[in-house]
Design a protein around this motif. Structure first.
Motif, PDB file in Angstrom:
ATOM      1  N   GLY A  46     -50.476  25.591  -9.904  1.00 45.31           N
ATOM      2  CA  GLY A  46     -49.197  25.844 -10.604  1.00 45.31           C
ATOM      3  C   GLY A  46     -49.044  25.382 -11.948  1.00 45.31           C
ATOM      4  O   GLY A  46     -47.677  25.019 -12.495  1.00 45.31           O
ATOM      5  N   TRP A  47     -49.791  25.263 -12.702  1.00 48.33           N
ATOM      6  CA  TRP A  47     -49.670  24.841 -14.024  1.00 48.33           C
ATOM      7  C   TRP A  47     -50.433  26.139 -15.178  1.00 48.33           C
ATOM      8  O   TRP A  47     -51.438  26.790 -14.570  1.00 48.33           O
ATOM      9  N   PHE A  48     -49.850  25.911 -16.401  1.00 51.75           N
ATOM     10  CA  PHE A  48     -50.386  26.787 -17.584  1.00 51.75           C
ATOM     11  C   PHE A  48     -50.181  26.035 -18.658  1.00 51.75           C
ATOM     12  O   PHE A  48     -49.431  25.147 -18.789  1.00 51.75           O
ATOM     13  N   GLU A  49     -51.016  26.504 -19.653  1.00 49.37           N
ATOM     14  CA  GLU A  49     -50.924  26.072 -20.874  1.00 49.37           C
ATOM     15  C   GLU A  49     -50.465  27.209 -21.994  1.00 49.37           C
ATOM     16  O   GLU A  49     -50.718  28.320 -21.403  1.00 49.37           O
ATOM     17  N   TYR A  50     -49.935  26.914 -22.977  1.00 52.84           N
ATOM     18  CA  TYR A  50     -49.319  28.214 -23.845  1.00 52.84           C
ATOM     19  C   TYR A  50     -49.714  27.606 -25.153  1.00 52.84           C
ATOM     20  O   TYR A  50     -49.780  26.471 -25.685  1.00 52.84           O
ATOM     21  N   GLY A  51     -49.763  28.898 -25.928  1.00 54.38           N
ATOM     22  CA  GLY A  51     -49.890  28.761 -27.625  1.00 54.38           C
ATOM     23  C   GLY A  51     -48.957  29.355 -28.076  1.00 54.38           C
ATOM     24  O   GLY A  51     -48.525  30.639 -27.819  1.00 54.38           O
ATOM     25  N   VAL A  52     -48.515  29.142 -29.532  1.00 54.07           N
ATOM     26  CA  VAL A  52     -47.540  30.070 -30.379  1.00 54.07           C
ATOM     27  C   VAL A  52     -48.166  30.182 -31.543  1.00 54.07           C
ATOM     28  O   VAL A  52     -48.435  29.082 -32.075  1.00 54.07           O
ATOM     29  N   LYS A  83     -45.593  23.716 -14.069  1.00 52.95           N
ATOM     30  CA  LYS A  83     -45.828  22.947 -14.956  1.00 52.95           C
ATOM     31  C   LYS A  83     -46.447  23.703 -16.016  1.00 52.95           C
ATOM     32  O   LYS A  83     -47.273  24.683 -15.903  1.00 52.95           O
ATOM     33  N   CYS A  84     -45.979  23.415 -17.400  1.00 51.80           N
ATOM     34  CA  CYS A  84     -46.292  24.027 -18.874  1.00 51.80           C
ATOM     35  C   CYS A  84     -46.914  22.872 -19.549  1.00 51.80           C
ATOM     36  O   CYS A  84     -46.329  21.986 -19.672  1.00 51.80           O
ATOM     37  N   GLY A  85     -48.217  23.159 -20.116  1.00 47.05           N
ATOM     38  CA  GLY A  85     -48.802  22.009 -20.991  1.00 47.05           C
ATOM     39  C   GLY A  85     -49.035  22.793 -22.371  1.00 47.05           C
ATOM     40  O   GLY A  85     -48.960  23.875 -22.507  1.00 47.05           O
ATOM     41  N   ALA A  86     -48.858  21.881 -23.558  1.00 44.39           N
ATOM     42  CA  ALA A  86     -49.237  22.340 -24.863  1.00 44.39           C
ATOM     43  C   ALA A  86     -50.091  21.413 -25.435  1.00 44.39           C
ATOM     44  O   ALA A  86     -50.002  20.037 -25.027  1.00 44.39           O
ATOM     45  N   GLY A 127     -46.083  18.202 -22.016  1.00 44.44           N
ATOM     46  CA  GLY A 127     -45.957  18.861 -20.808  1.00 44.44           C
ATOM     47  C   GLY A 127     -44.475  18.761 -20.576  1.00 44.44           C
ATOM     48  O   GLY A 127     -43.469  18.241 -21.122  1.00 44.44           O
ATOM     49  N   LEU A 128     -44.121  20.217 -19.573  1.00 45.13           N
ATOM     50  CA  LEU A 128     -42.762  20.416 -19.286  1.00 45.13           C
ATOM     51  C   LEU A 128     -42.831  20.896 -17.839  1.00 45.13           C
ATOM     52  O   LEU A 128     -43.545  21.897 -17.538  1.00 45.13           O
ATOM     53  N   LEU A 129     -42.023  20.226 -16.938  1.00 45.89           N
ATOM     54  CA  LEU A 129     -41.976  20.784 -15.566  1.00 45.89           C
ATOM     55  C   LEU A 129     -40.810  21.884 -15.452  1.00 45.89           C
ATOM     56  O   LEU A 129     -39.937  21.799 -16.277  1.00 45.89           O
ATOM     57  N   ALA A 130     -41.053  22.628 -14.441  1.00 47.38           N
ATOM     58  CA  ALA A 130     -40.220  23.737 -14.265  1.00 47.38           C
ATOM     59  C   ALA A 130     -38.634  23.133 -13.971  1.00 47.38           C
ATOM     60  O   ALA A 130     -37.622  23.970 -14.736  1.00 47.38           O
ATOM     61  N   ASP A 131     -38.471  22.323 -13.539  1.00 49.27           N
ATOM     62  CA  ASP A 131     -37.155  21.754 -13.204  1.00 49.27           C
ATOM     63  C   ASP A 131     -36.472  21.301 -14.280  1.00 49.27           C
ATOM     64  O   ASP A 131     -35.373  21.075 -14.575  1.00 49.27           O
ATOM     65  N   GLU A 132     -37.177  20.549 -15.235  1.00 48.68           N
ATOM     66  CA  GLU A 132     -36.848  19.951 -16.518  1.00 48.68           C
ATOM     67  C   GLU A 132     -36.289  21.276 -17.488  1.00 48.68           C
ATOM     68  O   GLU A 132     -35.341  21.141 -18.029  1.00 48.68           O
ATOM     69  N   PHE A 133     -37.147  22.272 -17.551  1.00 42.05           N
ATOM     70  CA  PHE A 133     -36.740  23.445 -18.312  1.00 42.05           C
ATOM     71  C   PHE A 133     -35.453  24.064 -17.707  1.00 42.05           C
ATOM     72  O   PHE A 133     -34.724  24.279 -18.444  1.00 42.05           O
TER      73      PHE A 133
END
Length: 168
Positions: A46-52, A83-86, A127-133
């Protein structure tokens, strides 16, 4: 293109395509000026990382924030990630500031992790959790929607003029 789905929101168009490891790219409706995408996706955990990245003429104008929020909404709301990581180079203050404004929390630092331009650089893990977002951006979205919504036309009886005309 088979397996491609497009979602538009305001000035953005999200192109969802490819394999489970590389799902989306983002561009403006008129012309591409940057990209945001997920990578290192682990649907089971249930996690991923992203880039921009944004073109030089489009930086520090809010475009990256809008694009990242759209990607996060898609990944958390539609794909149900937790969860999202950067990973950000420690000397990239603009990107670190963006992550903090979006609600990301620093979770660690990888010392001398990347070698670039003739020297080693630390990488900051955030990191950022879905409920925090959801808490942070739902509240912000509600406030912006309230600002856009017209006030309801309410007929009120004024004390000095009697009943509202047209009402019995």
């Amino acid at each position: 293109m088979p397996g491609t789905r497009r979602v538009s929101a305001g000035r953005w168009r999200l192109h969802i395509h490819g394999t489970a490891r590389r799902r989306q790219g983002l561009c403006s409706i008129c012309e591409p000026f940057g990209a945001v995408g997920s990578h290192h996706v682990d649907p089971r955990a249930g996690w991923f990382e992203y880039g921009v990245t944004m073109g030089a003429g489009y930086r520090r104008k809010g475009y990256a924030s809008e694009a990242v929020v759209m990607l996060l909404r898609f990944m958390f709301d539609e794909r149900h990630f937790h969860k999202c990581g950067a990973r950000i180079l420690a000397d990239n203050e603009a990107s670190l500031s963006l992550q903090r404004r979006l609600g990301f929390i620093e979770e660690g630092r990888l010392r001398d992790q990347v070698f670039s331009a003739g020297r080693h650089h630390d990488v900051v893990m955030m990191g950022l959790l879905a409920d925090e977002f959801a808490q942070l951006h739902l509240r912000a979205n509600e406030l912006s929607l309230r600002a856009l919504m017209p006030l309801p036309a309410v007929r009120q009886r004024r004390l000095d003029t009697g009943p509202v005309p047209g009402r019995t």
